[in-house]
Enzyme design. Structure first.
Site, PDB file in Angstrom:
ATOM      1  N   ARG A 281       0.807  -1.225   0.000  1.00  0.00           N
ATOM      2  CA  ARG A 281       0.000   0.000   0.000  1.00  0.00           C
ATOM      3  C   ARG A 281       0.845   1.283   0.000  1.00  0.00           C
ATOM      4  O   ARG A 281       0.519   2.227  -0.731  1.00  0.00           O
ATOM      5  CB  ARG A 281      -0.972   0.006   1.173  1.00  0.00           C
ATOM      6  CG  ARG A 281      -1.990  -1.121   1.133  1.00  0.00           C
ATOM      7  CD  ARG A 281      -3.051  -0.985   2.221  1.00  0.00           C
ATOM      8  NE  ARG A 281      -3.945   0.131   1.937  1.00  0.00           N
ATOM      9  CZ  ARG A 281      -3.926   1.274   2.582  1.00  0.00           C
ATOM     10  NH1 ARG A 281      -3.044   1.497   3.551  1.00  0.00           N
ATOM     11  NH2 ARG A 281      -4.765   2.239   2.259  1.00  0.00           N
TER      12      ARG A 281
ATOM     13  N   CYS B  46      14.936  -5.555  -2.659  1.00  0.00           N
ATOM     14  CA  CYS B  46      15.938  -4.844  -3.451  1.00  0.00           C
ATOM     15  C   CYS B  46      15.211  -4.028  -4.516  1.00  0.00           C
ATOM     16  O   CYS B  46      15.190  -4.353  -5.702  1.00  0.00           O
ATOM     17  CB  CYS B  46      16.896  -5.844  -4.094  1.00  0.00           C
ATOM     18  SG  CYS B  46      18.300  -5.053  -4.909  1.00  0.00           S
TER      19      CYS B  46
END
Length: 422
Positions: free
Chosen positions: A306, A339
């Site tokens: 979100r 990452c």
């Protein structure tokens, strides 16, 4: 000093106990809080009856579905796969409404079992008529306005593909008459918001659609009730927004002699504040005196997308691993373990990082991310960086924890993929 945000249903000793017993990251849900939210929605003001459907895409965990079922909450499914899940966990076909963007491949089978269908486009309505002439159907309209805290959560108006555009009412009537369909419900859903005037406007338009179809017995105003996750945000007062809508239904009955049942479809409201994500501070880095201090957590956008999608804010509370309270408050940019440059929990919509004032944390301390019951686990990116699924625990009403999702390594492909070798 204490941090600005506070724990909502957990106690600090529970955070430490659960983290040590199950590890982190860990979603924790409260059965007691979920039941209370069910009671709140079931008390929504209505004139002639109320149906509450749970938008199960918010969190489809089977244990949560069972709580909803026991409370008499019906199901709003957004895909045929959600229908299959709801059926599997004991919901009757008649208690499930399928409202989907994609026309279901198992359409005839599911509707044939008794699952309710909500046509969201002229094509869907036409295909329903061809397959089930003379049968009952629900129709979703786009009333031409929406309400959301960002354009990404606004599901009404000209920028939204959801529902049949309101100016196509005559085309809808043509299809209905062509196949002798019985329109039993009309439906609108505009997005997240809590302005009573907006809900009054939506009720007005939706009741006008009901006026066009004498067979309508149910009017659904959808969901989208704003939930105040942060201390400076307010949660929608259902009694406040529902009171004028009740009056509109009464006025409709006086004018047309039809007592319509009101339906609402909350998802976020029912579950968002009933869940928390327990995490551990994995590292602390900084970018110099003119830069930022970063807290790196042992979870990320694989558990909660979100913030990356919407710039959504979630309360972040520091809980000291060995007890005690933080000695001071600090401004941190809080980031995840993926990452990926966008894996930032404290950011504006669009990706700009911002700091959050919270209790000073050290490596190994816990950070509780609150209000993660809805659209977090269910939207998790389970294949990114091959992180395993985040475990989930339900706190029973007697206070004991129950593991309801176990961590499993990602060892399989989630979608069919083909490699062409030349």
């Amino acid at each position: 000093m204490t941090s600005i945000e506070k724990l909502k249903f957990l106690k600090e000793d529970q955070v430490r106990t659960f983290a040590k017993e199950f590890g982190t990251p860990l979603f924790v849900y409260s059965e007691k809080e979920i039941e209370q939210k069910c009671d709140d929605t079931l008390a929504f003001p209505n004139a002639f009856g109320l149906q509450v459907r749970y938008a199960m895409k918010a969190n489809p965990n089977s244990n949560i579905l069972q709580i909803m079922k026991k409370k008499g909450i019906l199901i709003d499914a957004s895909s045929e796969h959600e229908v299959v899940r709801a059926l599997h966990f004991g919901f009757s076909p008649e208690s499930i409404m399928l409202t989907s963007q994609e026309f279901p491949k198992a359409f005839a089978e599911l509707i044939g079992k008794g699952v309710k269908f909500n046509a969201c486009s002229l094509r869907q309505l036409e295909l329903f008529g061809q397959t089930f002439p003379g049968k009952s159907v629900s129709i979703r309209f786009n009333p031409g306005l929406g309400s959301g805290h960002t354009k990404k959560t606004d599901v009404g108006g000209v920028t939204s593909s959801f529902g049949i555009w309101h100016e196509k009412l005559d085309e809808v009537k043509t299809i209905v008459n062509k196949y002798n369909l019985i329109v039993e419900k009309v439906h609108t859903h505009i997005g997240s918001g809590s302005d009573p005037e907006v809900w009054k406007a939506v009720a007005k338009y939706t009741l006008e659609y009901a006026e066009s179809f004498p067979s309508v017995t149910v009017v659904s105003l959808g969901g989208g009730y704003k939930v105040g996750r942060m201390e400076d945000e307010k949660t929608t007062d259902l009694q406040k927004i529902g009171a004028p809508v009740k009056i509109q239904f009464e006025e409709f009955a006086e004018k047309h002699g039809r007592k319509l049942i009101l339906e609402i479809e909350p998802g976020t409201y029912l579950i968002a504040l009933c869940g928390a994500l327990l995490t551990t501070v994995d590292d602390k880095v900084d970018t110099g005196k003119n830069g930022f201090q970063f807290l790196k957590l042992d979870t990320g956008m694989d558990s909660n997308t979100r913030p990356s999608l919407y710039g959504a804010r979630h309360p972040l509370i520091t809980v000291k691993k060995d007890g005690g309270t933080p000695q001071s408050n600090k401004e941190y940019v809080v980031v995840g373990h993926c990452c990926e440059s966008g894996d930032v929990f404290t950011q504006k919509e669009g990706g700009e990082p911002i700091t959050r004032l919270m209790g000073e944390a050290e490596i190994g301390d816990y950070v509780v991310m609150e209000a993660t019951g809805a659209y977090c686990s269910s939207m998790s990116t389970k294949n990114y960086n091959s992180f395993p699924e985040t475990q989930e625990v339900l706190i029973r009403k007697d206070g004991t924890p129950k593991l309801i999702r176990k961590k499993e390594p990602v060892l399989e492909i989630f979608r069919n993929e083909i490699l062409v070798v030349e």
